[in-house]
Design an enzyme around this catalytic site. Structure first.
Site, PDB file in Angstrom:
ATOM      1  CG  ASN A   3       0.534   3.143 -35.907  1.00 42.48           C
ATOM      2  OD1 ASN A   3       0.523   4.145 -35.199  1.00 42.48           O
ATOM      3  ND2 ASN A   3       1.391   2.166 -35.718  1.00 42.48           N
ATOM      4  CG  ASP A   4       2.486   5.865 -39.322  1.00 42.64           C
ATOM      5  OD1 ASP A   4       2.888   5.734 -38.145  1.00 42.64           O
ATOM      6  OD2 ASP A   4       2.950   5.232 -40.271  1.00 42.64           O
ATOM      7  CB  VAL A   5      -3.770   8.424 -40.490  1.00 41.77           C
ATOM      8  CG1 VAL A   5      -3.114   8.149 -41.814  1.00 41.77           C
ATOM      9  CG2 VAL A   5      -4.600   7.263 -40.024  1.00 41.77           C
ATOM     10  CB  ALA A  34       5.966   6.632 -40.161  1.00 45.62           C
TER      11      ALA A  34
END
Lengths: 89, 461
Positions: free
Chosen positions: B386-388, B427
């Site tokens: 997700n965050d990456v 995050a």
């Protein structure tokens, strides 16, 4: 002693210097196994303990056991991780 | 003469540690490096026993060999049997054992050195660091294991922890200063150090655990080095300091890859402020896709890039993804994997997982190498990441992950994201990628939906 300490700090930093992210986990695991050298201390402790000091002997035995666990487990796990990288080259 | 041989062996063992670490930082030599260091360790242990001077009772030898034998068997079996996805917690567990070993040495040696303030300082330092490393590693282990789910935060935990830390220093200094031989104070300090380790790791989120383990790893190294000081033992000193400094650097490198200053990891900068940012995140329509439609889409692609993430590791979908790769390759689709530096539960963890399911090493591309390729890619399949892949890291300066290097999946012609739900990643922020026109969501457990996808693909023949 201080001489060795400072030298080793720089060696440690130099050695890790440029490591690809891929190898972070095996490297951490390998370093983890190396600090298992603390088991040497536990062994020295045992060797210097009088036979009738049961508490010290008991704690020392546990310390040797835990230290060995750290060393053997650490190296074997690292080896297993690296084995997987090698399989299909 | 005996002493000289002992010193030479210790020296050689130290050299194997350095060379071993050096070789571990290169994929080709890593395996031999590990074996080399292990050899050095065995030599050091044997030397410590063989070259000891003075009378030692057979009972003591018996206990030592017994403990080594049992430790070897238990360590070996645990390490061999553990599943590859469980590895991070195992490293944490072994690290804790080393810390406990250092702490016990301190507990026992204290009595022999009452009055000698230099030795007492070294002993207490080793014991406190070892204890913190032990209890901290146990908490990290429990967290990675899922035994402790959430970050537990006491009110004002940052101030509280700092106070306890200062208290530990002061208490230790007081014991040395007064030269008290009281067991009560020794055990009180021991308990306080254990408590600090727990409180130190508890508030830190599960995704930051790798950094914490790496940090605790260097702590244990430091504790071992203090042991080396105490016994005047060079191999403990060099090994311990080496791990201490290399471990600290590795911790910083990991933090850099996640673009999270170490300070933020420890003091949890992902607090209240970011929640507000999450709520005001992008909204819009989400397009969903089913396995059968996706199978067709993949079947007619030329180039597919798979972005594996934490979700893939949790679902243990690494074998299914290999199956998917094989089928697509048979149909003439070019498949590669894009590995973000912090993909998985630990840096490099994803590589190990995929290697376990026989994905070729050459197919795993690092971020810098793969990013230019997304523009020529037909389909990007994001599995549990997700965050990456959140474009906000590049476009939104107010985002908590702003500045983190990401995989440019939005450049591809189509982007399929597999997630269990629309929930944000660690995050705690929305991902605008999910709302883009080119993005389609494939909801469900990674292993389950990928298996369905493989079945659909097979049926397409």
């Amino acid at each position: 002693m201080i001489f060795i300490v400072i030298l080793m700090i720089f060696v440690g930093v130099e050695v890790i210097g440029k490591v690809p992210a891929v190898l972070h986990t095996p490297l951490m695991s390998g370093a983890n196994a190396i600090h298992g050298v603390v088991v040497v201390g536990a062994i020295l402790l045992m060797l210097n303990t009088e036979v009738d000091n049961y508490l010290a002997l008991g704690l020392g035995t546990v310390a040797v056991f835990l230290g060995t666990l750290n060393v053997v487990g650490g190296f074997v796990v690292t080896d297993r991780m690296l084995e997987m990288f090698k399989k299909k080259k | 003469m005996q002493l000289d041989i002992q010193h030479i062996i210790y020296l050689l063992a130290s050299v194997t540690f350095i060379l071993g670490l050096k070789m571990l930082s290169n994929a080709k030599t890593a395996k031999n490096g590990n074996l080399l260091a292990a050899g050095g360790m065995v030599a050091a242990i044997i030397t410590a026993i063989v070259f000891h001077e003075g009378e030692v009772s057979p009972l003591v030898y018996g206990l030592i060999f017994g403990a080594i034998a049992v430790g070897t068997i238990v360590g070996w079996l645990t390490a061999k049997r553990v599943q590859m996805t469980k590895m991070p917690e195992l490293v944490s567990l072994f690290n804790g054992m080393g810390g406990a070993c250092a702490a016990l040495i301190g507990l026992v040696e204290f009595h022999h050195n009452v009055g000698d303030s230099m030795s007492m300082t070294v002993i207490l330092a080793g014991m406190v660091i070892g204890s913190v490393s032990f209890s901290g590693s146990m908490i990290a282990w429990a967290k990675l294991n899922g035994k402790i789910k959430n970050a537990i935060r006491l009110p004002k935990y940052n101030i509280l922890n700092t106070l306890i830390l200062i208290g530990l220093f002061a208490y230790g200094a007081w014991i040395v200063w007064t030269g008290t031989g009281s067991e009560l104070h020794l055990y009180a300090l021991f308990a306080a150090a254990l408590g600090y380790g727990i409180l130190f790791v508890l508030p830190i989120g599960g995704a930051d655990m790798p950094v914490v383990i790496s940090l605790l790893n260097s702590f244990t190294g430091l504790a071992a080095a203090f042991g080396g000081f105490l016994y005047g033992n060079q191999v403990m000193l060099t090994g311990g300091i080496l791990v201490g400094s290399a471990g600290t650097l590795l911790t910083l490198v990991m933090c850099k890859a996640m673009n999270r200053p170490l300070f933020n990891v420890i003091f949890g900068a992902f607090g209240g402020g970011t929640e507000a940012a999450g709520e005001s995140g992008p909204q819009g329509n989400v397009r969903e896709v089913g396995p059968s439609d996706l199978a067709v889409q993949l079947n007619y692609s030329k180039k597919v890039i798979i972005v594996p993430g934490y979700g893939l590791a949790v679902a243990q979908a690494q074998h299914v993804i290999k199956e998917l790769e094989t089928i697509l390759e048979e149909r003439g689709v070019e498949v590669t994997y894009a590995i973000h530096p912090v993909a998985g539960r630990m840096p490099g963890h994803m590589n190990v997982l995929l290697a376990e399911s026989n994905v070729e090493y050459d197919k795993l591309k690092e971020m810098e190498d793969i990013n230019p390729e997304f523009a020529q890619t037909d389909v990007v399949l994001v599995v549990g990441a997700n965050d990456v892949v959140n474009p906000a890291a590049k476009t939104d300066p107010s985002s908590p992950i702003y500045g983190m290097p990401i995989l440019d999946v939005e450049n591809a012609k189509a982007c399929i994201v597999n997630k269990r739900s629309m929930k944000p990643g660690y995050a705690g922020i929305e991902n605008e990628l999910f709302f883009r026109d080119k993005t389609q969501m494939l909801f469900g457990d990674a292993k389950k939906v990928l298996t369905e996808l493989v079945t659909e693909l097979k049926a397409l023949d």
